[in-house]
Design a protein around this motif. Sequence first.
Motif, PDB file in Angstrom:
ATOM      1  N   UNK A 208       0.837  -1.199   0.000  1.00 50.79           N
ATOM      2  CA  UNK A 208       0.000   0.000   0.000  1.00 50.79           C
ATOM      3  C   UNK A 208       0.868   1.244   0.000  1.00 50.79           C
ATOM      4  N   UNK A 209       0.422   2.248  -0.753  1.00 57.09           N
ATOM      5  CA  UNK A 209       1.080   3.547  -0.745  1.00 57.09           C
ATOM      6  C   UNK A 209       0.189   4.569  -0.069  1.00 57.09           C
ATOM      7  N   UNK A 210       0.593   5.819  -0.129  1.00 52.97           N
ATOM      8  CA  UNK A 210      -0.168   6.884   0.512  1.00 52.97           C
ATOM      9  C   UNK A 210      -1.323   7.278  -0.399  1.00 52.97           C
ATOM     10  N   UNK A 211      -2.540   6.941   0.011  1.00 57.27           N
ATOM     11  CA  UNK A 211      -3.758   7.257  -0.726  1.00 57.27           C
ATOM     12  C   UNK A 211      -4.651   8.125   0.149  1.00 57.27           C
ATOM     13  N   UNK A 212      -5.793   8.526  -0.410  1.00 61.92           N
ATOM     14  CA  UNK A 212      -6.741   9.316   0.368  1.00 61.92           C
ATOM     15  C   UNK A 212      -7.219   8.543   1.590  1.00 61.92           C
TER      16      UNK A 212
ATOM     17  N   UNK B 258      -5.571   6.195   3.223  1.00 61.22           N
ATOM     18  CA  UNK B 258      -4.459   6.134   4.185  1.00 61.22           C
ATOM     19  C   UNK B 258      -4.318   7.468   4.902  1.00 61.22           C
ATOM     20  N   UNK B 259      -4.452   8.552   4.157  1.00 56.50           N
ATOM     21  CA  UNK B 259      -4.393   9.877   4.788  1.00 56.50           C
ATOM     22  C   UNK B 259      -5.447   9.988   5.893  1.00 56.50           C
ATOM     23  N   UNK B 260      -6.669   9.534   5.580  1.00 57.97           N
ATOM     24  CA  UNK B 260      -7.749   9.632   6.552  1.00 57.97           C
ATOM     25  C   UNK B 260      -7.497   8.707   7.735  1.00 57.97           C
ATOM     26  N   UNK B 261      -7.047   7.480   7.467  1.00 58.46           N
ATOM     27  CA  UNK B 261      -6.792   6.523   8.548  1.00 58.46           C
ATOM     28  C   UNK B 261      -5.661   6.983   9.459  1.00 58.46           C
ATOM     29  N   UNK B 262      -4.751   7.773   8.928  1.00 54.21           N
ATOM     30  CA  UNK B 262      -3.627   8.260   9.743  1.00 54.21           C
ATOM     31  C   UNK B 262      -3.997   9.486  10.560  1.00 54.21           C
ATOM     32  N   UNK B 263      -5.230   9.983  10.386  1.00 57.50           N
ATOM     33  CA  UNK B 263      -5.705  11.175  11.115  1.00 57.50           C
ATOM     34  C   UNK B 263      -4.801  12.386  10.873  1.00 57.50           C
ATOM     35  N   UNK B 264      -4.310  12.510   9.645  1.00 57.15           N
ATOM     36  CA  UNK B 264      -3.500  13.673   9.300  1.00 57.15           C
ATOM     37  C   UNK B 264      -2.015  13.503   9.530  1.00 57.15           C
ATOM     38  N   UNK B 265      -1.592  12.371  10.115  1.00 59.40           N
ATOM     39  CA  UNK B 265      -0.170  12.173  10.422  1.00 59.40           C
ATOM     40  C   UNK B 265       0.700  12.160   9.171  1.00 59.40           C
ATOM     41  N   UNK B 266       0.128  11.688   8.058  1.00 55.03           N
ATOM     42  CA  UNK B 266       0.876  11.629   6.795  1.00 55.03           C
ATOM     43  C   UNK B 266       1.507  12.975   6.446  1.00 55.03           C
ATOM     44  N   UNK B 267       0.797  14.047   6.719  1.00 54.89           N
ATOM     45  CA  UNK B 267       1.258  15.368   6.312  1.00 54.89           C
ATOM     46  C   UNK B 267       2.464  15.847   7.123  1.00 54.89           C
ATOM     47  N   UNK B 268       2.785  15.163   8.207  1.00 46.66           N
ATOM     48  CA  UNK B 268       3.893  15.591   9.070  1.00 46.66           C
ATOM     49  C   UNK B 268       5.056  14.603   9.060  1.00 46.66           C
ATOM     50  N   UNK B 269       4.931  13.536   8.277  1.00 48.41           N
ATOM     51  CA  UNK B 269       5.960  12.506   8.245  1.00 48.41           C
ATOM     52  C   UNK B 269       6.837  12.630   7.009  1.00 48.41           C
ATOM     53  N   UNK B 270       8.042  12.093   7.126  1.00 47.35           N
ATOM     54  CA  UNK B 270       8.946  11.951   5.985  1.00 47.35           C
ATOM     55  C   UNK B 270       8.795  10.512   5.495  1.00 47.35           C
ATOM     56  N   UNK B 271       8.127  10.323   4.345  1.00 40.71           N
ATOM     57  CA  UNK B 271       7.837   8.981   3.847  1.00 40.71           C
ATOM     58  C   UNK B 271       8.551   8.784   2.512  1.00 40.71           C
ATOM     59  N   UNK B 272       9.385   7.754   2.451  1.00 38.79           N
ATOM     60  CA  UNK B 272      10.117   7.436   1.229  1.00 38.79           C
ATOM     61  C   UNK B 272       9.549   6.165   0.614  1.00 38.79           C
ATOM     62  N   UNK B 273       9.377   6.177  -0.689  1.00 38.31           N
ATOM     63  CA  UNK B 273       8.934   4.983  -1.403  1.00 38.31           C
ATOM     64  C   UNK B 273      10.130   4.440  -2.182  1.00 38.31           C
ATOM     65  N   UNK B 274      10.503   3.187  -1.908  1.00 41.90           N
ATOM     66  CA  UNK B 274      11.728   2.627  -2.476  1.00 41.90           C
ATOM     67  C   UNK B 274      11.404   1.483  -3.418  1.00 41.90           C
ATOM     68  N   UNK B 275      12.184   1.357  -4.481  1.00 39.53           N
ATOM     69  CA  UNK B 275      11.969   0.286  -5.455  1.00 39.53           C
ATOM     70  C   UNK B 275      12.348  -1.066  -4.890  1.00 39.53           C
ATOM     71  N   UNK B 276      13.438  -1.111  -4.136  1.00 36.04           N
ATOM     72  CA  UNK B 276      13.933  -2.360  -3.556  1.00 36.04           C
ATOM     73  C   UNK B 276      14.174  -2.141  -2.069  1.00 36.04           C
ATOM     74  N   UNK B 277      13.300  -2.689  -1.235  1.00 42.00           N
ATOM     75  CA  UNK B 277      13.396  -2.445   0.205  1.00 42.00           C
ATOM     76  C   UNK B 277      14.695  -2.976   0.790  1.00 42.00           C
TER      77      UNK B 277
END
Length: 234
Positions: A121-125, A127-146
Amino acid sequence: MLEALRAGERVKRILVARGSRLQGSLADILDAAKAGGVPVRWVERQELDKVGLHHQGVAAQVEGYAYASLEDCLARARRQDEPALLLALDAVQDVHNLGSLLRTAEAIGVHGVLLPKHRAAGVTATVRKASAGAVEHLCIAQVTNLNRALDDLKKAGLWIVGLDMAAERVYDEIDWRMPVVLVVGSEGRGLSRLTRETCDLLVRLPMGGKVDSLNAAVAGSIVLYTVWRMRNKA
């Protein structure tokens, strides 16, 4: 929505159902939109119904999430002069689990979150709602190879600790004050074999009931709060 507006990020416009009462949280949202120069459009309630969420008379149109880089996450730890604390999610696919984990991560001061680009899962609408706004204050990196990203973090001096129910060591038996990445596996299979092999340490949550595991969001949140408490003991 209010957190996104206050963070000044990615909101293109606010849609409000005609006839809505301008009070409470809606009034706060409109005030934040005005302060941030975000346009507000009044629409019929049927138009909001097409969004497909429980909109409560208001919805936001947002741009796609702008992911950060690994270096951005490490730089945040340096700016705060703290040992780096990152959260890596190994193919977590349930958007509500992801949102809950992101909410906990922001609450305890995680410096960055790593999400695989594929089969996760990535950051979607939602996920934004489920995080209660936390997404907007986090540093989130999406990587091709974990696993490659975890190797890079090892080279940067971080310890990679995986949450695995078959591990011998209990999660509160290690010193979480070191620079560390906590890796949480997917809802069904847990950590993948390659990710498990990449970890420096594996830890488990002890179980005393009939079930043999917790879901990803609950298990990850318990460990994250243990990290926070250990790092913030007087």
